[in-house]
Structure formats: structure tokens, C-alpha cells
Write a protein that holds these residues in place. Sequence first.
Motif, PDB file in Angstrom:
ATOM      1  N   LEU A   6      44.163  46.318  45.683  1.00 16.17           N
ATOM      2  CA  LEU A   6      42.764  46.110  45.342  1.00 16.17           C
ATOM      3  C   LEU A   6      42.415  46.802  44.024  1.00 16.17           C
ATOM      4  O   LEU A   6      41.706  46.230  43.188  1.00 16.17           O
ATOM      5  CB  LEU A   6      41.888  46.646  46.475  1.00 16.17           C
ATOM      6  CG  LEU A   6      40.586  45.911  46.661  1.00 16.17           C
ATOM      7  CD1 LEU A   6      40.832  44.512  47.188  1.00 16.17           C
ATOM      8  CD2 LEU A   6      39.679  46.675  47.603  1.00 16.17           C
TER       9      LEU A   6
ATOM     10  N   LYS B 203      43.535  44.624  41.265  1.00 16.34           N
ATOM     11  CA  LYS B 203      42.662  43.457  41.064  1.00 16.34           C
ATOM     12  C   LYS B 203      41.397  43.874  40.311  1.00 16.34           C
ATOM     13  O   LYS B 203      40.966  43.213  39.376  1.00 16.34           O
ATOM     14  CB  LYS B 203      42.258  42.855  42.410  1.00 16.34           C
ATOM     15  CG  LYS B 203      43.408  42.199  43.150  1.00 16.34           C
ATOM     16  CD  LYS B 203      43.426  40.699  42.956  1.00 16.34           C
ATOM     17  CE  LYS B 203      44.464  40.062  43.843  1.00 16.34           C
ATOM     18  NZ  LYS B 203      45.015  38.847  43.250  1.00 16.34           N
ATOM     19  N   VAL B 204      40.790  44.967  40.763  1.00 13.37           N
ATOM     20  CA  VAL B 204      39.537  45.387  40.137  1.00 13.37           C
ATOM     21  C   VAL B 204      39.781  45.780  38.676  1.00 13.37           C
ATOM     22  O   VAL B 204      39.024  45.386  37.791  1.00 13.37           O
ATOM     23  CB  VAL B 204      38.906  46.567  40.905  1.00 13.37           C
ATOM     24  CG1 VAL B 204      37.738  47.157  40.129  1.00 13.37           C
ATOM     25  CG2 VAL B 204      38.450  46.112  42.287  1.00 13.37           C
ATOM     26  N   LEU B 205      40.849  46.519  38.434  1.00 14.32           N
ATOM     27  CA  LEU B 205      41.074  47.055  37.092  1.00 14.32           C
ATOM     28  C   LEU B 205      41.847  46.089  36.191  1.00 14.32           C
ATOM     29  O   LEU B 205      42.091  46.385  35.025  1.00 14.32           O
ATOM     30  CB  LEU B 205      41.812  48.393  37.194  1.00 14.32           C
ATOM     31  CG  LEU B 205      41.037  49.492  37.948  1.00 14.32           C
ATOM     32  CD1 LEU B 205      41.914  50.707  38.178  1.00 14.32           C
ATOM     33  CD2 LEU B 205      39.766  49.877  37.191  1.00 14.32           C
ATOM     34  N   GLY B 206      42.246  44.950  36.744  1.00 15.07           N
ATOM     35  CA  GLY B 206      42.956  43.974  35.916  1.00 15.07           C
ATOM     36  C   GLY B 206      44.375  44.384  35.589  1.00 15.07           C
ATOM     37  O   GLY B 206      44.918  43.986  34.562  1.00 15.07           O
TER      38      GLY B 206
END
Lengths: 581, 581
Positions: free
Chosen positions: B398, B401-404
Motif C-alpha cells: 500500500l 501504491k500511495v507513494l508511486g
Amino acid sequence: MSKILRVNMSTLSVVTEEPKEEYRLLSGRAFIAKYMLTEVKATCEPLGRHNSLIFTPGLLGGSKVFSSGRISIGGKSPLTGGIKESNGGGVVGIKLARLGYQAVIIEGLPKDAQKYILKITATGAELLSAEGYWGCGVYETAARLRQDFGEKVAVSCIGPAGENRLLAAGIANTDTEGVPSRYSGRGGLGAVMGSKGLKALVIDDTGLGSIEPKRPEAFKRVIQEYAQLLKTSPVIKNYTDFGTAALVNLTNAIGGLPTRNFSTGRFSGADKISGETLRETILVRKGKPEHACMPGCLIKCSNVYVDEQGKDLVAPLEYETIALMGSNLEIEDLDVIARLNYLCNDYGLDTIETGAALGVAMAGGLLPFGDQEGAIRMVEEIGKATLTGRVLGNGAMLAGKVLGVLEVPVVKGQAMAAYEPRAIKGTGVTYATSPMGADHTAGNSIRAGLKHNSREGQAAFSQKAQHTVPIYDDLGLCLFSMGVLGAHPEILCQLVNAQLGTDYVFEDLQAIARNTIQWERGFNQAAGFTKVNDRLPEHFTETPNPAAENAVFDVPGEELDNVHPDLELQKSQKDCMDSAC
Amino acid sequence: MSKILRVNMSTLSVVTEEPKEEYRLLSGRAFIAKYMLTEVKATCEPLGRHNSLIFTPGLLGGSKVFSSGRISIGGKSPLTGGIKESNGGGVVGIKLARLGYQAVIIEGLPKDAQKYILKITATGAELLSAEGYWGCGVYETAARLRQDFGEKVAVSCIGPAGENRLLAAGIANTDTEGVPSRYSGRGGLGAVMGSKGLKALVIDDTGLGSIEPKRPEAFKRVIQEYAQLLKTSPVIKNYTDFGTAALVNLTNAIGGLPTRNFSTGRFSGADKISGETLRETILVRKGKPEHACMPGCLIKCSNVYVDEQGKDLVAPLEYETIALMGSNLEIEDLDVIARLNYLCNDYGLDTIETGAALGVAMAGGLLPFGDQEGAIRMVEEIGKATLTGRVLGNGAMLAGKVLGVLEVPVVKGQAMAAYEPRAIKGTGVTYATSPMGADHTAGNSIRAGLKHNSREGQAAFSQKAQHTVPIYDDLGLCLFSMGVLGAHPEILCQLVNAQLGTDYVFEDLQAIARNTIQWERGFNQAAGFTKVNDRLPEHFTETPNPAAENAVFDVPGEELDNVHPDLELQKSQKDCMDSAC
């Protein structure tokens, strides 16, 4: 349309090629499906070098058939992990088609931090530096590109959201006036474009006119007949008068207007955000209640929403946005919704995914429902890609995971459109079973003659709709033309045959459409999808929607599994081609 | 062990029942697998009401067999979406077994915000209010529970991370001294416990002794033989002297020590965090280099790490933590790693998942690699469940995903343990194919006689290891006893038969173990897993590990697919039972 443009961002090569035989007479959504299944590793990282981004007009693109200029943008979705076709209006599809391109395929990833623009003209295509454009919002990007490359160019571009590879990022396409607000919004394809370091496509078809029909006399006859039907259709008139926003009152009445993070389907403020109110407000403020996104559109569902001084706020303001960023957030002020819409557009965000993420954020306590200023601030955070912005800008599913919210309105990782699926179960079936995730455009039941919150007949309706929609997506036709052509398949065939010189019967078009779905499902299967992915989230099947007679989504699993039985491919594409002249 | 305790958090019922026939002689990991496949809807929301949380000792639990008191905690993992068995040391398993419980099953979700403690004694079990405990760190929770319920009780509990349903949350079990640092850390089961509003199990076996062997004479003979083997094994001596940290130098030498978010496998500061340095530091500071987590353990791989004043910092400091929160973050100070470990323990966090998430955060630019204070601050944010804390506390995937960040070391959504899979490909095969996600304990190849960065023989080794490990997990035996029993299956069988009165041959134990894996895979398949889930992330297969002769993970897909061919279940459980007396 007989050329394919392949752009490899790793090698920076730009090559025009003849399409392989297997791609002949495939365009739009069908091309994407066939290409992805044939050439892209289904398990690839969507933001990595093995994914591709495809721009393809439909088979009728560039012709004089009304509303036939849709652009299909596709690739592997970073939201769903499956295939995506994201369909937009405007003039990009028209100009690509006129230039003779069946598809533009962007492959690979740049080796360094350089950013690019892809310029396509009648004399060829080339990659140019995006310096000076990278970092700009889509409105400024399009305006400056038109300044630099000519007023008439069409632009497909991303905003900061796509540049930052946020999964709610879409791709904006310019309309007849050069305004980039025709979104291929869904599935996070803006992030794929951003991953490829590509800011924009600039498409210049100077000197080229409409693609002439292969059988002019037949075309002339049928296009007149079609025009007459469009002009007299009450369904079309409703689209023209109220745009998609006409749906607010309709869905609200049956408890299907997503409200308060999809926890119910009726909104106390519905009247303030309805299509009727929208039209009246636009008329009073002297905006445009009717507007065509592409030349030769008689439907004109679009509008230009203006502020009290008559200054443009956003165009168009549509049902999906009004619901997802209005009722879903308990915001009942059209001006605020228009502002949210404008910001999303400018940052390059899908309003559906962003609205759903904001709803989840409100359910998770990040801000209260109804907090207008808070919602605007959150969208601004997404634009700036702050940590909060990244949490929300990567879509509803991720926001739910981070914030610990279990009630998240997504299927296959993509947010639901504005039809609450317990109240409108046919669209719910489509959400569950479409290879695309929760897209309403894949097969919407809202205008079907069904009791919407009963499970009876929903799977059958959705199946038929899902197997019909790709006909339009393959041809580049606006789905709203189905309002007329749905009842007149003979007109549709005559249009196609007159323009392309084919001898298709309707069953041929149906076969291509079914193949499209099968190819898409083939890709998804190779990517790891099973029937488990063809379900709605648990809470929709267990928690009642109080506004829809306490319905839960209860269409049985077997019915869902039978929507797309994994048949052998229908009458093969080759057979269809053989019937073409 | 002939009772099952079923606790339903929805109805607050606590019922002791006879096990169904199909559960007879299944315990530990085998019980979890069979129960989950039989009784839990595989597609359920892991933090919703359909998931269960199971505590089950092994078949030898509570006996006098050395190191046989492991506790298996299981359920559907909110990280992987598949089945999870998370195995811990300490005395919880021993006491549950002595009380006669084959399993404690927690079902449902509370209807209101009330929080509970489950107290289990020889006279029965009951749910009590968790008021006053909820919100406390695990150290305070255990200390106060022991104050309130007696020094001798065992405790399984969650900290704030589990209460906040963060997906990196584990469950802490108390050791012989009542310290709750024996973690069933993996798979986010702490979040499942938190979702059920259950703060702790308090287990009081006052008055009960070891479970006597069914064949005392045979037991006496074989246990002596086993003790002798343990005492003279050089493998065991290495565990006793250096604990698991002995692995630092070993993995670093072959480029397999996760470093800088798994981007390489060799750390310049390895010497400062090695097992040798650890032991020396502990000796100089007068900590405990050897420590047993449960009574009757001759291996004593644990340690008590103290500060310069000799005050306990954390116990134990283990290899996985040293690698994930040390080299992986480019932190080379054992005191800092001990502090991070202590904080994770107290908040109730898996150090592997948390360390991997911090590595991703550093790769994503949230803080620089090597930032010791920053890392501590981030863990504190997780403890407080701030937005930043939620981004990291929900695990590496996760966070990525959030931080790319695309380079995320996870399989099936769960972070890899401390064996870099391009350098140590056998463990890489286990990461890819275990039903558990990237657990080293599912089948570690680090001590195998293989060229670790060659693909040859890795799948075969992993298969054998993965099919052997459940024997230990089913019996409640510490995996390190495999260091002796692996070469002496006859001793293992004699121990089992003497204790249980069975007549198992080794093939029977192997059959139960294989069935365990098949049941697990059956659950995962029903949850939607395919062979696509049995792969490492793309970058491990394409980007070389510079510290391991530029190896990539290149074990072919077919070899991975053949690790667990979906056979008919081995010699059925019933057959095995029939051979029991």
C-alpha cells in the motif's frame, strides 16, 4: 485508416507501419482488445515498460456520420490490473482518423527524466521536448500547444495528476473549441501516459477533410434518414435539453442516486443539483445549455456552466460528476460541484474516481460529509500530490485501505459510476461483470423497462447491453446514438456499409462486439482474473439501501457467471472480414 | 486436546464444543487450513464479519517434547487476501493445550463499539470488558493483565496498530517471563483481531501440568535420545550462540542481505549489525546472549538486548528485524534497530512488514535512507495512526501504491522476509509459491547446499521444504528443531507416537503436511488466486542484484507452477487417523 503509428519511448523511435492482417478492420475498443491480448504481457506492471498506451479512433472516425468521432484510449489499467478502454469525445479521434491512423501505440518507458510531446501531422510524426508544458494544468497545456502549433490542432494531454502517476488520472481531449475537457477519464490511463513521460499528443490534420464514404449515393440516403430520426427522437431531445444531468431526478426517485459514500440512494438536496435546476441556472446566467463536443453532433448533450457573472466555470457539467461530487459527498451547490469539476479537469483527474475517493475520505473521517471547502482543499492537495493528495488521488480503493474504510464502492479496484447498484441492479451486474470494472458505459440499465431494484431480468439485460455497447465503441460512435440506432440496426448497418464499403449484416457487428469482450476477458484471465473478480463488494450484497426498499444486491453468482460464458470466439473476425469487400 | 472454543463476537456467545470428526487429530497450521476451507467464505472481507481468527496449539503442544509449544494463529489475511497461519513462540500454545483446547475460534464482529478480553481458565471461558486495556501498548497490556489476572497467565494481545486495523499489525504472545514479544507477526492478523474488538486472550492454566505421554516408557527413551542430539548439534549451538542474527554475515557474503529497499544484497555496514557484533555487544553490556522463549527449549535462539547501562532494550533482536529495519534502511546502529524493534513490538507491528514499508517510504522520498531519527518518527506515526502512519502501517504494498514506488518487495501483498530472492533463489521460489505470501518460514533455502543465485535445483528444494515445514507447524514444533529432526525422521515419529499414542510413520506426517498445503491452496483458489499470484514482482525478474553477480530471479514459470501441482489430496486425513490408536 490503414496505418499504425508505433512510438517506443525507450528507444525514442517513431515508426509508421502497415497493420498486421489480424488488425484489419479492427478499430476503437476492438483494436485495443485484440492488440493487448496479442502483444502485451498481461501480468505486466501497468506503470512499467511492458504496458502500452493506445489511441485509436473507431471505424467510422473521420467520416460524416454524426457523433462518430469518439476516441478510444486503452492499455492495462493500473487501477484494475486488467484491460481498459476509456472512451472520450472531442476531435482527437476525428483528426487521427483523417490522418489515416488506425491506432497510435505508445510502448516502453523513457530511459531518463526527459519528457515528451508527440506531434502528428500529415507529413509524419515526431517526439518533441515537453519542456515548458510539463507541470502545467490541462487547460494551460492545451492553450499553449494551440498557440505554439496552431489553433486547429487537437490535443490529448495529461495534467499534474497523470505526471505524478496518480491512479485517478485520466487523459483530456480537446473539443471543437480547443477546450481539453473531453475526458478519457477512467481506469487511470493518465498515470500510464505519465509513466511514459508523454505530456501530450498534438494532432494537426491541416488540409484534410472528412473521409469520403465508399458508396456516396447510399451514404447520402441513409445519413438523411438517420438525421431525421435523431431530430425527432424524444430521447435525444432530452439529452439536448438537460444533458446527462436529467438522470438526477430519475435515479433519486428510485433510490439509485449515490449519496453519502453510496450508503443510500436518495439525497435531500437532489432538487438543487438536478438537470432541470442546472438548465435553468445556465439559462438565467446566459451560459450554454446545449453544446456539441465534436463537429457534426446533433445530440449536443454537453453544456457550458457559467457563474453569476456569466463567466465559464466548466463545460460540461455532467450527471456522473454531479452525483459523485455532489450527492455522494452531500454537497448540494452546483457552483461548488462545478468548481470541483474544473479543478479535477485541470489537474487531469477522473471525476468519478476522485468523487468516490472523497466519499471514502468523508466516511473515514478525514473531513465531514457536506464540507464544500474541505472537498475543494482535498482536490487541491491531489493536484499538488501531497501525501494526503496521493492517498486520495490514487482512487477510492486505495483511500479505503489507508483510511480503514471497508465500505468502498469499487469493482476490480475501480470506482463505481453514479448508479447505486442495489437500486439499479442491471447496471450493478455490468459493474460486476464488465472486463472494465465498474463502468456504466459498459452496459447501463437505467433506461431499461425493468423494476430496477428487483433482481429479475437484470443479468439478461446487462448481458445484452454489454454485448451491444462494443459495436458503438468499435465504430467510434457516441453511445447516445444508441438512443436512435438501437431500434434501427438496419440504419446502423447501412451507415457502416456505405462508409466502409463493407457488406456487414448486424450479426457481423455483433460478432465483432462479442469478440471484443472475449479478447478483453482473455487478457484479464491471463492477468489473473477469475469469477471472484466478477462480484460486487461484500457490503452491497449484505447492507440494505434504505432508499430502494431496503434492497441488497442479490443477483445470484451463477447469473453473474453466465453473463460472459467463456465461449469460443464468435464468428471469427476473419470471417467478418471476408464478408467485407 | 479434545475441545474447541467458539466465540462469536456478534452474539457474544462463548461455547465449548466437541470437534467435528473431520478435525480430529488436526492441530496448528493443519487445523487452520481445514477449518478455513470448510467453514469460512473464501471471498469474505478479511476485516468483516465472515472472517475468523483461530488460535491453535500444535499436536504436541503442552507436552514435554522440547520446543513444542508454538502457537498457530490463523485466518484470512487482510494483506494477502488468502489464508494465513502466523506462528509464534512463548507460552500461549502450551497453556491452551494444557487446558485441552485444540483451537479457539473467534467469529463475527461486535455490534457496537464495546471492546473485549477473552479469559480462558480450567473452569471455562468468558468475554470481559477491555476497558482500561484498549489503547495500551502490548507491554503495558500484558503487564496489567498479569497484575489483574495473575502473574502466571499467558497473554495474546494486540497493540494500537491492531486496534486501528492497520494491515501490518501482528499479535503478541507472552514468553516464560510474561513479556509479550513473541510475535505472530505476519499477514496482518492483528488487524483481524482488532476488527473483532478483541484486545487480548488471557489464558490461565493454574493447576495443570504437562500433558503426559500416552506411552511413557517409549517417551522417556526417545526424549533422551532427542536431547542428546540437540546438545551435540553444531547447527543448534550456532542458534544458541548467535541467534538468528548469525545469518547477517552469511547472507551479506552472498549478496542476499536486503539493502536499500531490496535494491541490492550487500550492506557496507553489515559488520556493525552482524550476529557476532550483536553477541559481543550483549556480552559487554551484560545482557543475555541466550534466552529461551518457552520452557523446555534447549535451542535458546533468543536474546535480551540491553543498552549501555544494561537496561533491557528489546528481546529478542532477530535477523529479520536487523535486516528489514537495518540494512534495508541503511541503518547500521544496533541500538537504533533495537529501538525501532521495541516500538514496533509495543505498537503491535510486524517488524518485517513495517521495515519493508519504511524501505519503500525511503525509496519514495518520504525520508532519506539511513535516517535513523526519521525512521523512529515514522514508526511513532504508525503508532498514533496519523495519515502518514496509516500509509506506512498498512504495509509495503500500500505504501508503494500511495507513494508511486514500483519496486516493492512483496508477494501476494505481503512483504518479503530478509532473504533477497535474486541472490537466494530457493527462498525466492518459496516467496512466490507459498500459499502464505513471502514468508521465509514456509521453506527457507539459506542453509541448503545450493549455489544460491543459480536457478538450478531451487524449485525442487523449495518444494521439499514447503512440504516439510507444515509437519512442524502442525505439531507445534519450533522450526529450528528441524536442524536435528530433519535428519532423524524416525526420532520425530517416535516422539509423536509416544506422546499421542499413534502409530504414524513419517509418510503419514508428510501426508498431513501436504494436505495442509492443499487445503490452503484450495482456500486461496476459492478466494480468486491463480498461478499469476505465484510470481515475484516484475522488477526482481528484470533488474539485476549487483551484489549477487547481477542475478535476476529467473526460475521459470513452469517450475514455479509445479511446486504445488494441484494433486488430489494425499493419503487422506481419515486414513491417517485410522492408523492412530
